[in-house]
Design a protein around this motif. Structure first.
Motif, PDB file in Angstrom:
ATOM      1  N   ALA A 193       0.838  -1.201   0.000  1.00 16.00           N
ATOM      2  CA  ALA A 193       0.000   0.000   0.000  1.00 16.00           C
ATOM      3  C   ALA A 193       0.864   1.239   0.000  1.00 16.00           C
ATOM      4  CB  ALA A 193      -0.924  -0.006   1.231  1.00 16.00           C
ATOM      5  N   ALA A 194       1.955   1.212   0.765  1.00 13.23           N
ATOM      6  CA  ALA A 194       2.844   2.365   0.800  1.00 13.23           C
ATOM      7  C   ALA A 194       3.474   2.602  -0.563  1.00 13.23           C
ATOM      8  CB  ALA A 194       3.926   2.155   1.851  1.00 13.23           C
ATOM      9  N   LEU A 195       3.845   1.536  -1.251  1.00 11.73           N
ATOM     10  CA  LEU A 195       4.473   1.679  -2.555  1.00 11.73           C
ATOM     11  C   LEU A 195       3.516   2.303  -3.559  1.00 11.73           C
ATOM     12  CD1 LEU A 195       6.488  -1.628  -3.037  1.00 11.73           C
ATOM     13  CD2 LEU A 195       7.363   0.636  -2.486  1.00 11.73           C
ATOM     14  N   ARG A 196       2.251   1.950  -3.456  1.00  6.61           N
ATOM     15  CA  ARG A 196       1.297   2.481  -4.422  1.00  6.61           C
ATOM     16  C   ARG A 196       1.137   3.982  -4.273  1.00  6.61           C
ATOM     17  NH1 ARG A 196      -1.272  -2.505  -3.441  1.00  6.61           N
ATOM     18  NH2 ARG A 196      -2.567  -1.660  -1.792  1.00  6.61           N
ATOM     19  N   TYR A 206      -0.741   3.137 -15.397  1.00  5.77           N
ATOM     20  CA  TYR A 206       0.118   1.967 -15.198  1.00  5.77           C
ATOM     21  C   TYR A 206       1.111   2.134 -14.034  1.00  5.77           C
ATOM     22  CZ  TYR A 206      -1.766   1.223 -19.852  1.00  5.77           C
ATOM     23  OH  TYR A 206      -2.626   1.092 -20.916  1.00  5.77           O
ATOM     24  N   ALA A 207       0.742   2.967 -13.055  1.00  8.04           N
ATOM     25  CA  ALA A 207       1.640   3.213 -11.922  1.00  8.04           C
ATOM     26  C   ALA A 207       1.998   1.923 -11.196  1.00  8.04           C
ATOM     27  CB  ALA A 207       0.994   4.206 -10.951  1.00  8.04           C
ATOM     28  N   ASP A 208       1.028   1.033 -11.024  1.00  8.42           N
ATOM     29  CA  ASP A 208       1.304  -0.226 -10.320  1.00  8.42           C
ATOM     30  C   ASP A 208       2.358  -1.059 -11.053  1.00  8.42           C
ATOM     31  OD1 ASP A 208      -0.418   0.379  -8.314  1.00  8.42           O
ATOM     32  OD2 ASP A 208      -2.036  -0.944  -8.959  1.00  8.42           O
ATOM     33  N   LEU A 209       2.320  -1.027 -12.386  1.00 11.84           N
ATOM     34  CA  LEU A 209       3.306  -1.777 -13.163  1.00 11.84           C
ATOM     35  C   LEU A 209       4.699  -1.171 -13.006  1.00 11.84           C
ATOM     36  CD1 LEU A 209       1.386  -2.473 -16.517  1.00 11.84           C
ATOM     37  CD2 LEU A 209       1.619  -3.957 -14.502  1.00 11.84           C
ATOM     38  N   PHE A 210       4.781   0.155 -12.986  1.00  6.36           N
ATOM     39  CA  PHE A 210       6.073   0.811 -12.805  1.00  6.36           C
ATOM     40  C   PHE A 210       6.646   0.506 -11.426  1.00  6.36           C
ATOM     41  CE2 PHE A 210       4.045   4.101 -15.764  1.00  6.36           C
ATOM     42  CZ  PHE A 210       4.548   3.484 -16.907  1.00  6.36           C
ATOM     43  N   LEU A 211       5.790   0.516 -10.421  1.00  3.20           N
ATOM     44  CA  LEU A 211       6.235   0.223  -9.059  1.00  3.20           C
ATOM     45  C   LEU A 211       6.709  -1.227  -8.936  1.00  3.20           C
ATOM     46  CD1 LEU A 211       3.401   2.111  -7.199  1.00  3.20           C
ATOM     47  CD2 LEU A 211       5.828   2.629  -6.986  1.00  3.20           C
ATOM     48  N   LYS A 212       5.959  -2.133  -9.511  1.00  2.00           N
ATOM     49  CA  LYS A 212       6.312  -3.550  -9.418  1.00  2.00           C
ATOM     50  C   LYS A 212       7.626  -3.844 -10.130  1.00  2.00           C
ATOM     51  CE  LYS A 212       4.574  -8.188 -10.566  1.00  2.00           C
ATOM     52  NZ  LYS A 212       3.452  -8.948 -11.184  1.00  2.00           N
ATOM     53  N   ALA A 213       7.762  -3.350 -11.356  1.00  5.62           N
ATOM     54  CA  ALA A 213       8.990  -3.596 -12.114  1.00  5.62           C
ATOM     55  C   ALA A 213      10.170  -2.848 -11.503  1.00  5.62           C
ATOM     56  CB  ALA A 213       8.802  -3.172 -13.566  1.00  5.62           C
ATOM     57  N   TYR A 217      13.637  -4.827 -10.401  1.00  2.79           N
ATOM     58  CA  TYR A 217      14.939  -4.614 -11.042  1.00  2.79           C
ATOM     59  C   TYR A 217      15.751  -3.482 -10.403  1.00  2.79           C
ATOM     60  CZ  TYR A 217      13.137  -7.676 -14.693  1.00  2.79           C
ATOM     61  OH  TYR A 217      12.622  -8.749 -15.374  1.00  2.79           O
ATOM     62  N   HIS A 218      15.262  -2.926  -9.287  1.00  3.07           N
ATOM     63  CA  HIS A 218      15.971  -1.855  -8.580  1.00  3.07           C
ATOM     64  C   HIS A 218      16.137  -0.617  -9.478  1.00  3.07           C
ATOM     65  CE1 HIS A 218      16.889  -4.825  -5.471  1.00  3.07           C
ATOM     66  NE2 HIS A 218      17.262  -5.620  -6.441  1.00  3.07           N
ATOM     67  N   VAL A 219      15.063  -0.258 -10.139  1.00  2.62           N
ATOM     68  CA  VAL A 219      15.032   0.915 -11.003  1.00  2.62           C
ATOM     69  C   VAL A 219      13.933   1.839 -10.490  1.00  2.62           C
ATOM     70  CG1 VAL A 219      14.578   1.754 -13.338  1.00  2.62           C
ATOM     71  CG2 VAL A 219      15.865  -0.353 -13.011  1.00  2.62           C
ATOM     72  N   SER A 220      14.181   3.128 -10.505  1.00  4.79           N
ATOM     73  CA  SER A 220      13.177   4.083 -10.050  1.00  4.79           C
ATOM     74  C   SER A 220      11.894   3.940 -10.866  1.00  4.79           C
ATOM     75  CB  SER A 220      13.711   5.511 -10.199  1.00  4.79           C
ATOM     76  OG  SER A 220      12.660   6.454 -10.156  1.00  4.79           O
ATOM     77  N   PRO A 221      10.747   3.744 -10.212  1.00  2.42           N
ATOM     78  CA  PRO A 221       9.487   3.664 -10.971  1.00  2.42           C
ATOM     79  C   PRO A 221       9.159   4.978 -11.658  1.00  2.42           C
ATOM     80  CG  PRO A 221       9.053   3.735  -8.610  1.00  2.42           C
ATOM     81  CD  PRO A 221      10.529   3.575  -8.762  1.00  2.42           C
ATOM     82  N   GLU A 222       9.589   6.101 -11.072  1.00  2.00           N
ATOM     83  CA  GLU A 222       9.385   7.382 -11.733  1.00  2.00           C
ATOM     84  C   GLU A 222      10.152   7.440 -13.056  1.00  2.00           C
ATOM     85  OE1 GLU A 222       8.630   8.167  -7.365  1.00  2.00           O
ATOM     86  OE2 GLU A 222      10.150   7.103  -8.505  1.00  2.00           O
ATOM     87  N   LEU A 223      11.335   6.835 -13.085  1.00  2.00           N
ATOM     88  CA  LEU A 223      12.097   6.792 -14.333  1.00  2.00           C
ATOM     89  C   LEU A 223      11.353   5.980 -15.389  1.00  2.00           C
ATOM     90  CD1 LEU A 223      14.597   7.284 -16.058  1.00  2.00           C
ATOM     91  CD2 LEU A 223      15.676   5.320 -14.933  1.00  2.00           C
ATOM     92  N   LEU A 224      10.811   4.849 -14.994  1.00  2.00           N
ATOM     93  CA  LEU A 224      10.045   4.031 -15.935  1.00  2.00           C
ATOM     94  C   LEU A 224       8.838   4.802 -16.463  1.00  2.00           C
ATOM     95  CD1 LEU A 224      10.105   0.608 -14.040  1.00  2.00           C
ATOM     96  CD2 LEU A 224      11.458   1.253 -16.048  1.00  2.00           C
ATOM     97  N   ALA A 225       8.166   5.517 -15.574  1.00  2.00           N
ATOM     98  CA  ALA A 225       7.005   6.307 -15.987  1.00  2.00           C
ATOM     99  C   ALA A 225       7.424   7.425 -16.930  1.00  2.00           C
ATOM    100  CB  ALA A 225       6.294   6.873 -14.763  1.00  2.00           C
ATOM    101  N   ALA A 226       8.579   8.055 -16.657  1.00  2.00           N
ATOM    102  CA  ALA A 226       9.067   9.132 -17.519  1.00  2.00           C
ATOM    103  C   ALA A 226       9.401   8.608 -18.909  1.00  2.00           C
ATOM    104  CB  ALA A 226      10.294   9.782 -16.884  1.00  2.00           C
TER     105      ALA A 226
END
Length: 329
Positions: A193-196, A206-213, A217-226
């Motif tokens: 819940a905190a991650l979401r 697709y925020a949940d997908l960015f957070l999960k991936a 893989y230890h990559v910033s989800p914000e970077l994936l979203a960008a």
């Protein structure tokens, strides 16, 4: 099956191990046991410390010096990316998580998450032993501050947990101990819940997908979203003139190499893109170069010794960095 006497004896033993003041339990164990009152009282006292730990608070009396001491127990442990088992090895964020966990504080697993735990410390001059130092943007390395411009870290593959100088200015400094209820520390049950709700991804498709991936893989989800924003404007059906496909605009050959069977499936696309970016970040140790490699290929980055002189790639890198900044990354 253990009777009440045995249970109470075990509770007394636990109290001793957890350093709970024994007077209350002693009174309970000597009081009449009719109705279970003594058992309930003893059980409440025995579990009080664990309950505090589960909600993210520290064990009584824990200090930054205790964090440092906990981390030093792992000196010499070899660096193994992705490992959380000291017997096999630790990576940087696993070392930080492990040291705090030894004190009953549960931190998130990844470096970019740990860079948001606790409260902000203004600069290195204000840092105290036990504070978390995070490096780079997006964050890809963390360490524990020892004081006197020294830190303990698991630096890189082929190395081991060691004490070293703070070799560059941290991008984030976070203090977990000394903050109310260890702000930012979460239990394993509360973590999804905190991650979401992490960072600037509220309302992002697709925020949940960015957070999960990102966590995988230890990559910033914000970077994936960008990257998704710049590549496809979050359109999972997008196809470029060059033939790149889906949300993350993967070329078919690249997708196959990443194990992505269907680039138009957002979950597969994000997972593949996160894996690719993680590889580029590890190889080039630079966000701009990793983004250039994502756009033009790692071979082109090596060939030109930097961002290739292609108009598309030259424009692409700052676009993603701007989108990342807008997401708070």
């Amino acid at each position: 099956m253990m009777g009440i006497d045995g249970v109470l004896a075990r509770i007394s033993e636990l109290n001793s191990q957890l350093r709970v003041v024994p007077a209350t339990v002693g009174a309970a164990t000597s009081a009449p046991r009719t109705g279970g009152t003594a058992f309930a009282s003893a059980l409440a006292n025995a579990t009080a410390t664990d309950t505090a730990t589960d909600t993210g608070t520290t064990r009584a009396g824990a200090t930054g010096a205790d964090v440092v001491a906990a981390a030093k127990k792992y000196l010499g442990t070899r660096y193994v990316f992705g490992s959380t088992d000291p017997a096999k090895g630790l990576d940087c964020s696993a070392l930080v998580q492990r040291a705090y966990r030894d004190l009953g504080i549960e931190l998130p697993r990844n470096s970019w998450q740990q860079a948001k735990a606790g409260t902000k410390v203004a600069n290195l001059a204000a840092a105290q032993p036990g504070d978390i130092l995070a490096f780079n943007s997006p964050v890809n390395h963390v360490a524990i501050y020892l004081g006197d411009n020294k830190m303990i870290a698991a630096p890189k593959p082929g190395d081991h947990v060691k004490i070293q100088s703070v070799y560059e200015t941290p991008t984030h400094i976070r203090r977990v101990l000394g903050t109310e209820a260890a702000t930012g520390a979460t239990t394993a049950a509360a973590r999804p819940a905190a991650l979401r709700q992490t960072g600037g991804l509220a309302g992002v498709p697709y925020a949940d997908l960015f957070l999960k991936a990102g966590a995988k893989y230890h990559v910033s989800p914000e970077l994936l979203a960008a990257v998704a924003k710049v590549e496809s404007s979050y359109n999972p059906k997008a196809v470029s003139p060059a033939g790149a496909q889906g949300l993350m605009q993967l070329m078919p050959a690249t997708a196959r190499g990443l194990g992505v069977r269907n680039s138009f499936d957002p979950a597969q696309a994000v997972d593949g893109a996160a894996k690719l970016l993680a590889n580029h970040l590890k190889e080039f140790k630079s966000l701009p170069l990793a983004l250039a490699a994502y756009n033009a290929g790692g071979g082109a980055v090596h060939k030109y010794g930097g961002i290739p002189p292609f108009a598309e790639t030259q424009a692409y890198v700052p676009k993603v960095q701007k989108a990342l900044a807008a997401l708070g990354g």
